[in-house]
Write a protein that holds these residues in place. Sequence first.
Motif, PDB file in Angstrom:
ATOM      1  N   GLU A  25       0.833  -1.205   0.000  1.00  0.00           N
ATOM      2  CA  GLU A  25       0.000   0.000   0.000  1.00  0.00           C
ATOM      3  C   GLU A  25       0.868   1.255   0.000  1.00  0.00           C
ATOM      4  N   ASP A  26       1.938   1.241   0.797  1.00  0.00           N
ATOM      5  CA  ASP A  26       2.788   2.423   0.900  1.00  0.00           C
ATOM      6  C   ASP A  26       3.583   2.640  -0.384  1.00  0.00           C
ATOM      7  N   GLY A  27       4.014   1.542  -1.016  1.00  0.00           N
ATOM      8  CA  GLY A  27       4.721   1.652  -2.291  1.00  0.00           C
ATOM      9  C   GLY A  27       3.840   2.266  -3.357  1.00  0.00           C
ATOM     10  N   ILE A  28       2.579   1.823  -3.423  1.00  0.00           N
ATOM     11  CA  ILE A  28       1.613   2.385  -4.379  1.00  0.00           C
ATOM     12  C   ILE A  28       1.320   3.846  -4.046  1.00  0.00           C
ATOM     13  N   ARG A  29       1.265   4.152  -2.742  1.00  0.00           N
ATOM     14  CA  ARG A  29       1.039   5.543  -2.303  1.00  0.00           C
ATOM     15  C   ARG A  29       2.165   6.449  -2.809  1.00  0.00           C
ATOM     16  N   MET A  30       3.407   5.945  -2.753  1.00  0.00           N
ATOM     17  CA  MET A  30       4.542   6.736  -3.226  1.00  0.00           C
ATOM     18  C   MET A  30       4.384   7.110  -4.700  1.00  0.00           C
ATOM     19  N   GLN A 210     -14.727   5.102   4.909  1.00  0.00           N
ATOM     20  CA  GLN A 210     -15.862   5.960   5.246  1.00  0.00           C
ATOM     21  C   GLN A 210     -15.519   7.447   5.187  1.00  0.00           C
ATOM     22  N   ILE A 211     -14.211   7.734   4.982  1.00  0.00           N
ATOM     23  CA  ILE A 211     -13.736   9.121   4.940  1.00  0.00           C
ATOM     24  C   ILE A 211     -13.435   9.499   3.483  1.00  0.00           C
ATOM     25  N   PRO A 212     -13.876  10.665   3.030  1.00  0.00           N
ATOM     26  CA  PRO A 212     -13.550  11.103   1.658  1.00  0.00           C
ATOM     27  C   PRO A 212     -12.044  11.075   1.402  1.00  0.00           C
ATOM     28  N   ALA A 213     -11.669  10.657   0.195  1.00  0.00           N
ATOM     29  CA  ALA A 213     -10.253  10.457  -0.142  1.00  0.00           C
ATOM     30  C   ALA A 213      -9.438  11.738  -0.104  1.00  0.00           C
ATOM     31  N   ASN A 214     -10.092  12.888  -0.223  1.00  0.00           N
ATOM     32  CA  ASN A 214      -9.345  14.154  -0.246  1.00  0.00           C
ATOM     33  C   ASN A 214      -9.053  14.712   1.144  1.00  0.00           C
ATOM     34  N   ARG A 215      -9.526  14.023   2.178  1.00  0.00           N
ATOM     35  CA  ARG A 215      -9.273  14.497   3.544  1.00  0.00           C
ATOM     36  C   ARG A 215      -8.040  13.795   4.131  1.00  0.00           C
ATOM     37  N   PRO A 216      -7.193  14.550   4.865  1.00  0.00           N
ATOM     38  CA  PRO A 216      -5.975  13.953   5.432  1.00  0.00           C
ATOM     39  C   PRO A 216      -6.243  12.729   6.308  1.00  0.00           C
ATOM     40  N   MET A 217      -7.369  12.722   7.039  1.00  0.00           N
ATOM     41  CA  MET A 217      -7.685  11.603   7.930  1.00  0.00           C
ATOM     42  C   MET A 217      -7.812  10.292   7.160  1.00  0.00           C
ATOM     43  N   HIS A 218      -8.212  10.370   5.895  1.00  0.00           N
ATOM     44  CA  HIS A 218      -8.336   9.169   5.058  1.00  0.00           C
ATOM     45  C   HIS A 218      -6.994   8.448   4.961  1.00  0.00           C
ATOM     46  N   ASP A 219      -5.925   9.207   4.686  1.00  0.00           N
ATOM     47  CA  ASP A 219      -4.593   8.618   4.550  1.00  0.00           C
ATOM     48  C   ASP A 219      -4.066   8.094   5.882  1.00  0.00           C
ATOM     49  N   PHE A 220      -4.327   8.824   6.973  1.00  0.00           N
ATOM     50  CA  PHE A 220      -3.867   8.383   8.291  1.00  0.00           C
ATOM     51  C   PHE A 220      -4.506   7.043   8.671  1.00  0.00           C
ATOM     52  N   LEU A 221      -5.822   6.964   8.487  1.00  0.00           N
ATOM     53  CA  LEU A 221      -6.540   5.726   8.828  1.00  0.00           C
ATOM     54  C   LEU A 221      -6.135   4.578   7.914  1.00  0.00           C
ATOM     55  N   LYS A 222      -5.917   4.898   6.651  1.00  0.00           N
ATOM     56  CA  LYS A 222      -5.514   3.877   5.688  1.00  0.00           C
ATOM     57  C   LYS A 222      -4.145   3.296   6.052  1.00  0.00           C
ATOM     58  N   TYR A 223      -3.233   4.181   6.449  1.00  0.00           N
ATOM     59  CA  TYR A 223      -1.895   3.746   6.878  1.00  0.00           C
ATOM     60  C   TYR A 223      -2.003   2.838   8.096  1.00  0.00           C
ATOM     61  N   ASP A 224      -2.779   3.258   9.090  1.00  0.00           N
ATOM     62  CA  ASP A 224      -2.971   2.456  10.302  1.00  0.00           C
ATOM     63  C   ASP A 224      -3.628   1.117   9.987  1.00  0.00           C
ATOM     64  N   PHE A 225      -4.606   1.136   9.080  1.00  0.00           N
ATOM     65  CA  PHE A 225      -5.329  -0.086   8.730  1.00  0.00           C
ATOM     66  C   PHE A 225      -4.389  -1.140   8.155  1.00  0.00           C
TER      67      PHE A 225
END
Length: 255
Positions: A25-30, A210-225
């Motif tokens: 996931e992090d590689g794709i994020r990069m 459940q969080i819109p993709a353009n909000r910073p919380m989306h990335d934080f939760l995705k990383y934790d998940f």
Amino acid sequence: MSHQDLTKQYLPHVARLCLISTFLEDGIRMWFQWSDQTEYIESTWGCGFFLASCFVLINLLGQIGGCVLVLSRNLVEYACFGLYGIIALQTVAYSILWDLKFLMRNLALGGGLLLLLAESRVEIRTIFAGVPTVRQSSPKQYMQLGGRVLLVLMFMTLLHFDSDFFSILQNLVGTALIVLVAVGFKTKLAALTLVIWLFAINVYANAFWQIPANRPMHDFLKYDFFQTTSVIGGLLLVVARGPGGVSMDEKKKEW
């Protein structure tokens, strides 16, 4: 095919897929956040555009390449060492070293990789008949012990020091399971219980979808998940392969 055969055949594959999920996931994020990541590293460290771009490229290729090798069962040891390098690099670059929660989670992730490394080690068979092989297998056994101990650090970040009954009960049960996995007693059952517990917490607390993709919380939760999913993968390896030689379960067989 019996239940045990199914577990031995399919569970390790599921465990490896879960374990590498955070790196994938992090590689794709990069790739998709190339400019954002480069800008962050450049502004944080003042290292210039070229070095910041090299950092992002190393993360992208190192993580995706490592995941491909792990899933294909090729050069797994080298892949694990490469992913360890990525963890160390990110720990420094993103100042995780000073954030106890993130540091413990990164160490837990390292524990999962250590279990994967132990699983990939081929037992060295002596060419002399009758010569004990305990010495050859010891490094693998101690890797399994280290992996188990590091994995439980993830659960230390989930303990809540509240006074309500539910939190106290959760802490007591969680701590008991953590100790059982660390010392290797009733290990498979304890690890499986932690998998179920961690999976439930992960879906409930890190519902990034459940969080819109353009909000910073989306990335934080995705990383934790996905980081939590990787720790689940490490625990599934414990369920599939057992605790190893340095454990109370193994000592009970000798008694």
